[in-house]
Motif scaffolding. Structure first.
Motif, PDB file in Angstrom:
ATOM      1  N   VAL A 235      10.074 -64.469   3.809  1.00 38.57           N
ATOM      2  CA  VAL A 235       9.396 -64.061   2.416  1.00 38.57           C
ATOM      3  C   VAL A 235       8.831 -65.422   1.971  1.00 38.57           C
ATOM      4  N   LEU A 236       8.934 -66.436   2.364  1.00 42.62           N
ATOM      5  CA  LEU A 236       8.180 -67.571   1.917  1.00 42.62           C
ATOM      6  C   LEU A 236       7.013 -67.682   2.515  1.00 42.62           C
ATOM      7  N   ILE A 237       6.640 -67.294   3.987  1.00 42.43           N
ATOM      8  CA  ILE A 237       5.582 -67.442   4.551  1.00 42.43           C
ATOM      9  C   ILE A 237       4.533 -66.130   3.871  1.00 42.43           C
ATOM     10  N   LEU A 238       5.110 -64.896   3.535  1.00 39.29           N
ATOM     11  CA  LEU A 238       4.499 -64.028   2.950  1.00 39.29           C
ATOM     12  C   LEU A 238       3.930 -64.429   1.702  1.00 39.29           C
ATOM     13  N   PHE A 239       4.711 -65.068   0.878  1.00 36.00           N
ATOM     14  CA  PHE A 239       4.475 -65.729  -0.450  1.00 36.00           C
ATOM     15  C   PHE A 239       3.125 -66.660  -0.489  1.00 36.00           C
ATOM     16  N   ILE A 240       3.453 -67.480   0.429  1.00 33.18           N
ATOM     17  CA  ILE A 240       2.495 -68.672   0.671  1.00 33.18           C
ATOM     18  C   ILE A 240       1.188 -68.137   1.085  1.00 33.18           C
ATOM     19  N   CYS A 241       1.004 -67.184   2.042  1.00 36.02           N
ATOM     20  CA  CYS A 241      -0.285 -66.414   2.375  1.00 36.02           C
ATOM     21  C   CYS A 241      -0.833 -65.641   1.110  1.00 36.02           C
ATOM     22  N   LEU A 417       4.688 -74.882   4.234  1.00 31.72           N
ATOM     23  CA  LEU A 417       3.689 -74.743   3.686  1.00 31.72           C
ATOM     24  C   LEU A 417       2.528 -75.436   4.580  1.00 31.72           C
ATOM     25  N   ILE A 418       2.675 -76.649   4.900  1.00 31.29           N
ATOM     26  CA  ILE A 418       1.721 -77.085   5.764  1.00 31.29           C
ATOM     27  C   ILE A 418       1.126 -76.296   7.063  1.00 31.29           C
ATOM     28  N   VAL A 419       2.062 -75.824   7.632  1.00 32.43           N
ATOM     29  CA  VAL A 419       1.964 -75.186   9.064  1.00 32.43           C
ATOM     30  C   VAL A 419       1.097 -73.768   8.636  1.00 32.43           C
ATOM     31  N   VAL A 420       1.535 -73.001   7.544  1.00 31.47           N
ATOM     32  CA  VAL A 420       0.881 -71.938   7.092  1.00 31.47           C
ATOM     33  C   VAL A 420      -0.488 -72.298   6.736  1.00 31.47           C
ATOM     34  N   ASN A 421      -0.859 -73.097   5.862  1.00 31.58           N
ATOM     35  CA  ASN A 421      -1.919 -73.095   5.258  1.00 31.58           C
ATOM     36  C   ASN A 421      -2.884 -73.861   6.324  1.00 31.58           C
ATOM     37  N   VAL A 422      -2.535 -74.837   7.106  1.00 31.05           N
ATOM     38  CA  VAL A 422      -3.477 -75.249   8.132  1.00 31.05           C
ATOM     39  C   VAL A 422      -3.823 -74.407   9.048  1.00 31.05           C
ATOM     40  N   THR A 423      -2.756 -73.433   9.474  1.00 29.20           N
ATOM     41  CA  THR A 423      -3.182 -72.259  10.291  1.00 29.20           C
ATOM     42  C   THR A 423      -4.371 -71.125   9.734  1.00 29.20           C
ATOM     43  N   MET A 424      -4.011 -71.002   8.432  1.00 29.68           N
ATOM     44  CA  MET A 424      -5.018 -70.081   7.757  1.00 29.68           C
ATOM     45  C   MET A 424      -6.348 -70.707   7.728  1.00 29.68           C
ATOM     46  N   ASP A 425      -6.264 -72.156   7.456  1.00 33.57           N
ATOM     47  CA  ASP A 425      -7.893 -72.731   7.462  1.00 33.57           C
ATOM     48  C   ASP A 425      -8.331 -72.781   8.662  1.00 33.57           C
ATOM     49  N   THR A 426      -7.606 -73.062   9.733  1.00 33.73           N
ATOM     50  CA  THR A 426      -8.073 -73.115  11.184  1.00 33.73           C
ATOM     51  C   THR A 426      -8.684 -71.883  11.433  1.00 33.73           C
ATOM     52  N   VAL A 427      -7.790 -70.904  11.379  1.00 33.35           N
ATOM     53  CA  VAL A 427      -8.099 -69.351  11.650  1.00 33.35           C
ATOM     54  C   VAL A 427      -9.610 -69.087  10.797  1.00 33.35           C
ATOM     55  N   THR A 428      -9.743 -69.300   9.595  1.00 34.92           N
ATOM     56  CA  THR A 428     -10.900 -69.152   8.840  1.00 34.92           C
ATOM     57  C   THR A 428     -12.188 -69.828   9.594  1.00 34.92           C
TER      58      THR A 428
END
Length: 454
Positions: A235-241, A417-428
Motif C-alpha cells: 500500500v505504501l509503494i502504491l501511495f508513493i507512486c 520512499l528513496i527506493v521508489v522515488n529514485v527508481t521512478m526517476d531512473t526509469v523516467t
C-alpha cells in the motif's frame, strides 16, 4: 489527454535497447560504479579487527545508527572505508545552500552561472572534508573503547596513529564516493548520490526479508503481523507512486497568432508537482540528525558514566532512539522545514513570472508580473503543505509501527520512499534517452526521404 511525447514513451519497448548504444554504455557504467561501491563496503579500516568487530556489532543495534547503517548498506557495522557513506557530503550541501540563502556574498556567487556553481561545489567539498574528519575522529575514539567491558578489543593497536589513519581513510572513502556519484550523474543514468544511497538500502533489504521470514517461521512474529507488514508495504509503494506523479497544472495562455485555421491562441500547462522537493527533505533531515548522533553514540562508549557530560550523552542517545517521541518530533520538523526550503530553491516564482511575461505568456484572469508571481507563490505554498504532510506520514508512520508492534528489525518509510522515488526517476531518464533515440531515427528517415525526392 496524453501528449504526443507521452504516447510515444508508452509505445517504447525493450527491443529499443539493442539500438540505443549510448544508453547501454550509460547503464553499464552505472552498474559498474555501483558494484565498486558495494565492494568498497567490505574493505575494513586499517587497524580494525573484523572478527572482533563482528562480535561487538550487536552493541550499536536498536539505536539511530541502524538507520545510518541501512543507508550505507551495512558499511557502518563493518567499519569499512566508506562507513560514513555520502552523508557528510549531503550535510555540507545543506550548510552551503542555507548559507547561500542567508549570505549576500554567496548569493552573488550563485548568480554567476557555471563559474559560481563550481565555486559553491568547491566549498561543499571543503565542508565534506571537515565534517568527515570530525565524525571520523569520534568514530576512531569510540572504536578504541568498544568492547572494553566484554574484554574484546576491536582495534589492534589503539593510539594516535590509529586515529590519524582512520580519519584519513574515512575522508578518502567519502571523497571517493562523492566523486563516484558525480561520475554516475554525468556519464551514467540518474542522480549519482541518490543511486548510491538506494544501492546501500537495496543491499540491506535481503537481510530484512530473511529476518521477516525467519520471524514468521520461528513464531517470534505473529503471522497476522507478517501479513499486515506485507500489505502495508504494498500500500505504501502504491501511495508513493501516486503522490510522486500527482501535480497541479496551471493553464498558461499566449497571444493569438495567425494559423491556417485563422487566429488561434496557444495554450500550455505549467505542471507543479505536489512533492516538488522529492526525497531531499527526509535525506537532509536524517543527515542532520545522524551527524551529531554518530558522534554522541561513539563518544558515549568512552565517556559513559564518567562525568556529567557522559551522563548527558547517554541520556541524549536514549531520547533519540527510533520511535521515541523526541526523535520523531525532530525528524518530522526537519522534513517539513526542508520541504519548504528546497521547494523555494528549486522553483523561483519571480523568475518564472518574468520568463512568462518576457515570452508574452499569462495566466487567464491574472495580470502578468507581480500578480503572477504572487499567484505562483500562493499555489506553491498550498501544494507544498500537502507534499510536506505526505513525506512526514510516509517517513514517520513506519517508525511508529515498528515500535508499537515491536517488530524485531528496522523497516523504514524513508528507505522505501528513496527506493521508489529514485527508481521512478531512473526509469523516467531511461525513457527519455529511448525517446530521444526514437526521435533521432525519425529525423534520419525524414532526411533520407527528402534526399530521395530530390
Amino acid at each position: 489527454m496524453a501528449s504526443a511525447a507521452d504516447q510515444m514513451a508508452q509505445s517504447i519497448s525493450l527491443s529499443k535497447f539493442a539500438k540505443a548504444t549510448d544508453l547501454k554504455k550509460r547503464l553499464w557504467f552505472t552498474i559498474g560504479a555501483l558494484i565498486i561501491f558495494r565492494l568498497l563496503s567490505y574493505v575494513p579500516l586499517p587497524g580494525v579487527d573484523p572478527t572482533a568487530l563482528g562480535l561487538l556489532s550487536q552493541q550499536t543495534q536498536g539505536g539511530v545508527l541502524d538507520f545510518f547503517n541501512t543507508f550505507s548498506g551495512g558499511s557502518l557495522s563493518r567499519m569499512s572505508l566508506i562507513a560514513l557513506g555520502v552523508m557528510p557530503y549531503i550535510t555540507a550541501s545543506i550548510v552551503v545552500q542555507l548559507a547561500t540563502s542567508l549570505s549576500p556574498t554567496l548569493a552573488a556567487i550563485k548568480k554567476d552561472g557555471e563559474s559560481g556553481r563550481k565555486r559553491l561545489n568547491q566549498y561543499t567539498r571543503y565542508g565534506t572534508v571537515g565534517l568527515t574528519a570530525v565524525q571520523g575522529y569520534f568514530i576512531a575514539v569510540g572504536l578504541e573503547t568498544l568492547g572494553a567491558a566484554q574484554g574484546i578489543q576491536a582495534v589492534i593497536e589503539p593510539g594516535m596513529m590509529f586515529r590519524v589513519a582512520a580519519v584519513i581513510s574515512l575522508i578518502g572513502g567519502t571523497m571517493f564516493l562523492m566523486w563516484l556519484g558525480e561520475q554516475i550523474t554525468s556519464r551514467g543514468i540518474g542522480n549519482g548520490v541518490s543511486l548510491i544511497i538506494m544501492a546501500g538500502i537495496v543491499a540491506h533489504l535481503p537481510v530484512t526479508l530473511v529476518n521477516l521470514l525467519e520471524g514468521g517461521r520461528s513464531g517470534s512474529l505473529d503471522p497476522i503481523k507478517l501479513i499486515g507488514i506485507v500489505v502495508a508495504v504494498v500500500v505504501l509503494i502504491l501511495f508513493i507512486c501516486f503522490m510522486e506523479r500527482a501535480q497541479r497544472r496551471i493553464l498558461i495562455q499566449y497571444p493569438k497568432r495567425q494559423t491556417q485555421r485563422g487566429m488561434q491562441a496557444d495554450r500550455s500547462h505549467l505542471p507543479l508537482k505536489i512533492n516538488t522537493a522529492g526525497v531531499i527533505p527526509p535525506i537532509f533531515a536524517s543527515s542532520l540528525l545522524l551527524m551529531p548522533l554518530t558522534i554522541s553514540q561513539f563518544a558515549g562508549q568512552r565517556v559513559a558514566g564518567e562525568s556529567n557530560w557522559g551522563d548527558f550523552i547517554i541520556t541524549l542517545n536514549q531520547y533519540l532512539q527510533h520511535g521515541s517521541p523526541v526523535y520523531m518530533l525532530l525528524y518530522g520538523a526537519g522534513i517539513i522545514f526542508f520541504s519548504f526550503f528546497y521547494t523555494a530553491v528549486v522553483f523561483n516564482p519571480e523568475e518564472t513570472a518574468d520568463n512568462l511575461k518576457r515570452n508574452g505568456g499569462f495566466i487567464p484572469g491574472i495580470r502578468p508580473g507581480k500578480n503572477t508571481e504572487n499567484y505562483f507563490d500562493y499555489v506553491l505554498t498550498r501544494i507544498t503543505v500537502i507534499g510536506a504532510a505526505y513525506l512526514t506520514i510516509i517517513c514517520l508512520l513506519p517508525e511508529y509501527l515498528v515500535t508499537a508492534l515491536q517488530i524485531p528489525f528496522y523497516l523504514g518509510g524513508t528507505s522505501l520512499l528513496i527506493v521508489v522515488n529514485v527508481t521512478m526517476d531512473t526509469v523516467t531518464q531511461i525513457q527519455s534517452h529511448l525517446l530521444a533515440h526514437q526521435y533521432g531515427d525519425l529525423i534520419k528517415k525524414a532526411k533520407l526521404k527528402g534526399n530521395r525526392l530530390r
